[in-house]
Design an enzyme around this catalytic site. Structure first.
Site, PDB file in Angstrom:
ATOM      1  N   ASP A  75       0.863  -1.179   0.000  1.00 11.68           N
ATOM      2  CA  ASP A  75       0.000   0.000   0.000  1.00 11.68           C
ATOM      3  C   ASP A  75       0.898   1.228   0.000  1.00 11.68           C
ATOM      4  O   ASP A  75       2.110   1.127   0.208  1.00 11.68           O
ATOM      5  CB  ASP A  75      -0.909  -0.015   1.238  1.00 11.68           C
ATOM      6  CG  ASP A  75      -1.850   1.196   1.309  1.00 11.68           C
ATOM      7  OD1 ASP A  75      -2.310   1.634   0.239  1.00 11.68           O
ATOM      8  OD2 ASP A  75      -2.101   1.687   2.413  1.00 11.68           O
ATOM      9  N   SER A  76       0.285   2.380  -0.188  1.00  4.93           N
ATOM     10  CA  SER A  76       1.052   3.620  -0.132  1.00  4.93           C
ATOM     11  C   SER A  76       1.488   3.953   1.287  1.00  4.93           C
ATOM     12  O   SER A  76       2.310   4.852   1.479  1.00  4.93           O
ATOM     13  CB  SER A  76       0.223   4.776  -0.692  1.00  4.93           C
ATOM     14  OG  SER A  76      -0.956   4.954   0.063  1.00  4.93           O
ATOM     15  N   CYS A  89     -11.138   3.275   0.140  1.00  5.91           N
ATOM     16  CA  CYS A  89      -9.740   3.502   0.508  1.00  5.91           C
ATOM     17  C   CYS A  89      -9.487   2.644   1.732  1.00  5.91           C
ATOM     18  O   CYS A  89     -10.340   2.563   2.623  1.00  5.91           O
ATOM     19  CB  CYS A  89      -9.484   4.982   0.815  1.00  5.91           C
ATOM     20  SG  CYS A  89      -7.820   5.310   1.468  1.00  5.91           S
ATOM     21  N   GLU A 128      -5.410   8.856  10.092  1.00  5.43           N
ATOM     22  CA  GLU A 128      -4.083   8.759  10.710  1.00  5.43           C
ATOM     23  C   GLU A 128      -3.984   9.667  11.930  1.00  5.43           C
ATOM     24  O   GLU A 128      -3.418   9.276  12.960  1.00  5.43           O
ATOM     25  CB  GLU A 128      -3.016   9.092   9.673  1.00  5.43           C
ATOM     26  CG  GLU A 128      -2.960   8.067   8.536  1.00  5.43           C
ATOM     27  CD  GLU A 128      -1.671   8.108   7.753  1.00  5.43           C
ATOM     28  OE1 GLU A 128      -0.804   8.951   8.086  1.00  5.43           O
ATOM     29  OE2 GLU A 128      -1.518   7.303   6.818  1.00  5.43           O
ATOM     30  N   HIS A 138      -7.754   3.096   4.246  1.00  7.78           N
ATOM     31  CA  HIS A 138      -7.758   3.827   5.518  1.00  7.78           C
ATOM     32  C   HIS A 138      -9.166   3.960   6.101  1.00  7.78           C
ATOM     33  O   HIS A 138      -9.332   4.097   7.312  1.00  7.78           O
ATOM     34  CB  HIS A 138      -7.218   5.259   5.319  1.00  7.78           C
ATOM     35  CG  HIS A 138      -5.738   5.374   5.330  1.00  7.78           C
ATOM     36  ND1 HIS A 138      -4.949   4.983   4.269  1.00  7.78           N
ATOM     37  CD2 HIS A 138      -4.882   5.854   6.265  1.00  7.78           C
ATOM     38  CE1 HIS A 138      -3.687   5.221   4.559  1.00  7.78           C
ATOM     39  NE2 HIS A 138      -3.613   5.757   5.767  1.00  7.78           N
ATOM     40  N   CYS A 186      -4.375  -1.058  -2.079  1.00  4.19           N
ATOM     41  CA  CYS A 186      -4.565   0.383  -2.216  1.00  4.19           C
ATOM     42  C   CYS A 186      -5.507   0.596  -3.390  1.00  4.19           C
ATOM     43  O   CYS A 186      -5.259   0.064  -4.486  1.00  4.19           O
ATOM     44  CB  CYS A 186      -3.234   1.074  -2.458  1.00  4.19           C
ATOM     45  SG  CYS A 186      -3.358   2.811  -2.936  1.00  4.19           S
TER      46      CYS A 186
END
Length: 283
Positions: A10-11, A201, A152, A203, A73
């Protein structure tokens, strides 16, 4: 070959939500996880540039001897999945098709929302994938780029000891400002009458409570992580490539970022399990 690891990249940290599901469904499998935190986020970049990252990281994983690659991702899947499947001699799984198929099966009123990064939305990959499952579905898409930052920040600001991995869902701190941003992003989708929302996504599963609170409890939230893990399982079983049941897995973590301790600490929260060692990689 059966004991070879599964490669996941993933990024940054979001793909660890996918890795977590793979570990749950396939506990005997070893995993090599690669987080490209130096170049994160991918969302604002062009699809051509991200496709280059996919080929670069995928080649690195194949060189590590993985038996399957997961592009964990959504932006990277939209940009480079088709190309990767042409280039690499191991199966490559993306996160868009599994999530899209799950959404198509979940909707009752044929109105599905998709939230993702700018690049993923502009690729129309989810719209195509959902409508390929059911052409009668109307898809409403919106880019929510600040959700990555919010996820995050929320984990970093969460109170409580980092060892309390199992309560991550309640450990994502939601500031009032986050609520306002979510309202601005999601209220138009809610007014469209969607009954299913794709978290496009990796996240975004960290923000399920925030997102669900805005769109309402009657809207089904679809994360591709579980569906991807099931697809990985199906491919390995079909190819006779699953690790033996008594195999003791070894998980290895790599990042392009220079702060490996930060990756280890933050990644442990996202993975909901301790990451003991992270190695730095320069591509």
């Amino acid at each position: 070959m059966r004991e070879a690891p599964v490669g996941i990249f993933d990024s940054g940290f979001g793909g660890l939500t996918v890795a977590r599901k793979v570990m749950q469904i396939l506990p005997q499998e070893s995993i090599v996880y690669f987080g490209d935190t130096l170049r994160c986020p991918y969302g604002p970049r062009s699809l051509e540039e991200v496709d280059g990252f996919v080929q670069q990281i995928g080649s690195w994983l194949v060189a590590q001897g993985v038996k399957l690659v997961v592009i964990a991702c959504n932006t990277a899947t939209a940009a480079g999945l088709a190309h990767a499947r042409q280039v690499f001699d191991v199966p490559v799984v993306g996160v868009i098709e599994p999530g899209a198929h799950a959404a198509a099966h979940a909707t009752r009123n044929q109105r599905v929302g998709v939230i993702a990064t700018k690049a993923t939305i502009e690729s129309n990959a989810y719209t195509r994938a959902i409508r390929s499952s059911d052409s009668g579905i109307t898809v409403f898409s919106t880019a929510t780029p600040r959700f990555v930052e919010i996820a995050e920040q929320g984990v970093r600001m969460a109170e409580g000891p980092i060892e309390n991995y199992t309560s991550l869902a309640s450990k994502v701190y939601i500031r009032p400002a986050f609520q306002e941003i979510a309202q601005e992003y999601l209220e138009p989708l809610r007014r469209c009458g969607i009954d299913t929302l794709v978290l496009g996504c990796t996240h975004f599963p960290l923000l399920k409570a925030l997102i669900g609170g805005v769109v309402g409890r009657n809207v089904v939230l679809v994360s591709s992580a579980t569906e991807v893990a099931r697809e990985v399982c199906g491919i390995l079983v079909e190819r006779g490539a699953t690790a033996p049941a008594d195999h003791v897995p070894e998980h290895r973590f790599f990042t392009t970022g220079t702060d490996v301790d930060e990756f280890r600490r933050f990644g442990s929260r996202v993975l909901q399990a301790p990451i003991t060692e992270v190695s730095h990689v320069e591509l």
